[in-house]
Design a protein around this motif. Sequence first.
Motif, PDB file in Angstrom:
ATOM      1  N   LEU A  13       1.079  -0.660   0.278  1.00 49.05           N
ATOM      2  CA  LEU A  13       0.100   0.516  -0.017  1.00 49.05           C
ATOM      3  C   LEU A  13       0.915   0.854   0.040  1.00 49.05           C
ATOM      4  CD1 LEU A  13      -2.501  -1.615   2.644  1.00 49.05           C
ATOM      5  CD2 LEU A  13      -3.019  -1.028  -0.109  1.00 49.05           C
ATOM      6  N   PHE A  14       1.878   1.603   1.044  1.00 55.89           N
ATOM      7  CA  PHE A  14       3.154   2.425   0.790  1.00 55.89           C
ATOM      8  C   PHE A  14       3.799   2.763  -1.014  1.00 55.89           C
ATOM      9  CE2 PHE A  14       4.906   4.566   4.827  1.00 55.89           C
ATOM     10  CZ  PHE A  14       3.958   4.161   5.642  1.00 55.89           C
ATOM     11  N   GLU A  15       3.721   1.517  -0.915  1.00 53.62           N
ATOM     12  CA  GLU A  15       4.827   1.708  -2.627  1.00 53.62           C
ATOM     13  C   GLU A  15       4.211   2.006  -3.945  1.00 53.62           C
ATOM     14  OE1 GLU A  15       6.177  -2.429  -2.733  1.00 53.62           O
ATOM     15  OE2 GLU A  15       7.712  -1.988  -1.368  1.00 53.62           O
ATOM     16  N   ALA A  16       2.570   1.905  -3.189  1.00 57.78           N
ATOM     17  CA  ALA A  16       1.321   2.366  -4.304  1.00 57.78           C
ATOM     18  C   ALA A  16       1.386   3.272  -4.243  1.00 57.78           C
ATOM     19  CB  ALA A  16       0.652   1.466  -4.309  1.00 57.78           C
ATOM     20  N   ALA A  17       0.748   4.304  -2.611  1.00 56.57           N
ATOM     21  CA  ALA A  17       0.493   5.061  -2.684  1.00 56.57           C
ATOM     22  C   ALA A  17       1.577   5.951  -3.134  1.00 56.57           C
ATOM     23  CB  ALA A  17       0.258   5.142  -1.690  1.00 56.57           C
ATOM     24  N   GLU A  18       2.837   5.840  -3.077  1.00 55.49           N
ATOM     25  CA  GLU A  18       3.778   6.709  -3.260  1.00 55.49           C
ATOM     26  C   GLU A  18       3.907   7.275  -4.711  1.00 55.49           C
ATOM     27  OE1 GLU A  18       7.736   5.218  -2.096  1.00 55.49           O
ATOM     28  OE2 GLU A  18       7.612   4.615  -0.455  1.00 55.49           O
ATOM     29  N   GLU A  19       3.569   5.881  -5.184  1.00 50.98           N
ATOM     30  CA  GLU A  19       4.288   6.071  -6.965  1.00 50.98           C
ATOM     31  C   GLU A  19       2.515   7.459  -7.313  1.00 50.98           C
ATOM     32  OE1 GLU A  19       4.370   4.456 -11.539  1.00 50.98           O
ATOM     33  OE2 GLU A  19       4.807   3.404  -9.388  1.00 50.98           O
ATOM     34  N   LEU A  20       1.335   6.278  -7.355  1.00 47.55           N
ATOM     35  CA  LEU A  20       0.332   7.268  -7.387  1.00 47.55           C
ATOM     36  C   LEU A  20       0.327   8.590  -6.749  1.00 47.55           C
ATOM     37  CD1 LEU A  20      -2.507   4.963  -7.098  1.00 47.55           C
ATOM     38  CD2 LEU A  20      -1.646   5.744  -9.105  1.00 47.55           C
ATOM     39  N   PHE A  21       0.779   8.799  -5.767  1.00 49.36           N
ATOM     40  CA  PHE A  21       0.876  10.842  -4.741  1.00 49.36           C
ATOM     41  C   PHE A  21       1.552  11.464  -5.534  1.00 49.36           C
ATOM     42  CE2 PHE A  21      -0.319   8.903  -0.126  1.00 49.36           C
ATOM     43  CZ  PHE A  21      -2.345   8.960  -0.562  1.00 49.36           C
ATOM     44  N   ALA A  22       2.891  10.594  -6.025  1.00 45.81           N
ATOM     45  CA  ALA A  22       4.090  11.715  -6.845  1.00 45.81           C
ATOM     46  C   ALA A  22       3.192  12.221  -8.206  1.00 45.81           C
ATOM     47  CB  ALA A  22       5.535  10.929  -7.211  1.00 45.81           C
ATOM     48  N   GLN A  23       2.383  11.011  -8.907  1.00 44.52           N
ATOM     49  CA  GLN A  23       2.116  11.300 -10.342  1.00 44.52           C
ATOM     50  C   GLN A  23       0.636  11.966 -10.722  1.00 44.52           C
ATOM     51  OE1 GLN A  23       1.677   6.849 -11.575  1.00 44.52           O
ATOM     52  NE2 GLN A  23       3.789   7.023 -12.032  1.00 44.52           N
ATOM     53  N   LYS A  24       0.104  11.691  -9.540  1.00 44.72           N
ATOM     54  CA  LYS A  24      -1.477  12.125  -9.731  1.00 44.72           C
ATOM     55  C   LYS A  24      -1.542  13.399  -8.682  1.00 44.72           C
ATOM     56  CE  LYS A  24      -5.366   9.264 -10.234  1.00 44.72           C
ATOM     57  NZ  LYS A  24      -5.878   8.566 -10.561  1.00 44.72           N
ATOM     58  N   GLY A  25      -1.031  13.286  -7.529  1.00 43.33           N
ATOM     59  CA  GLY A  25      -1.034  14.438  -6.351  1.00 43.33           C
ATOM     60  C   GLY A  25      -2.040  13.632  -5.061  1.00 43.33           C
ATOM     61  N   LEU A  26      -2.071  13.819  -4.384  1.00 46.79           N
ATOM     62  CA  LEU A  26      -2.804  13.585  -2.864  1.00 46.79           C
ATOM     63  C   LEU A  26      -3.969  13.629  -3.102  1.00 46.79           C
ATOM     64  CD1 LEU A  26      -3.294  12.536  -0.295  1.00 46.79           C
ATOM     65  CD2 LEU A  26      -2.682  14.489   0.854  1.00 46.79           C
TER      66      LEU A  26
END
Length: 196
Positions: A13-26
Amino acid sequence: MTESKGEQSKRKLFEAAEELFAQKGLQSTRVGDIVAKAGLTQAAFYLYFKSKEDLFQQMLQEFDRQLVLLGDAGKQAATLAPKDIHQHVKSTFIQLFSLFGRNPYLTRIALQHADDSEKIRIKIVEQIVNNMERNKRLGIVSPNIDTWVAAESIVAVTERLVHRYVLTGKKTETVLAEQAAHIFLSGILNHAGEGD
């Protein structure tokens, strides 16, 4: 030591969220996006986090904790023999490049995109400055160095080189650390024959 199933799920979950937050924003990332990328369910997500904002804060706290440890590496220089300082600086750079390289998305989020990214950056820089000032008083760091400029440079250079070389596979953390340590410790000019 092997991870438990729960630890593996949380890491995914951390790894998926890191990538998505960096690409799409929180704000643009949904919990559904995170669990889909991690291959888990929303029920699994809520076992570990109250919300995506809670996950985000936990990510930043962990990153900050690791950076604080590295930022304090300069304290150890006062306990080392002069011949060991170069290796210590190189080792610290390797750890810093490794941390940024292991967490490329989180590095970008923490130092560029988080609401308090400037606070995080300043905290790191202040730690380095305090250690350099202490080492300046001990005669380890040159009295001519502006420690704020040096500390900001270390953070900026490390962050940029990781993105340019480590993440593209062009250079390893160790090679970059050796180069960065050499530049910061010896400069870029050839001093041979100057009597130094």
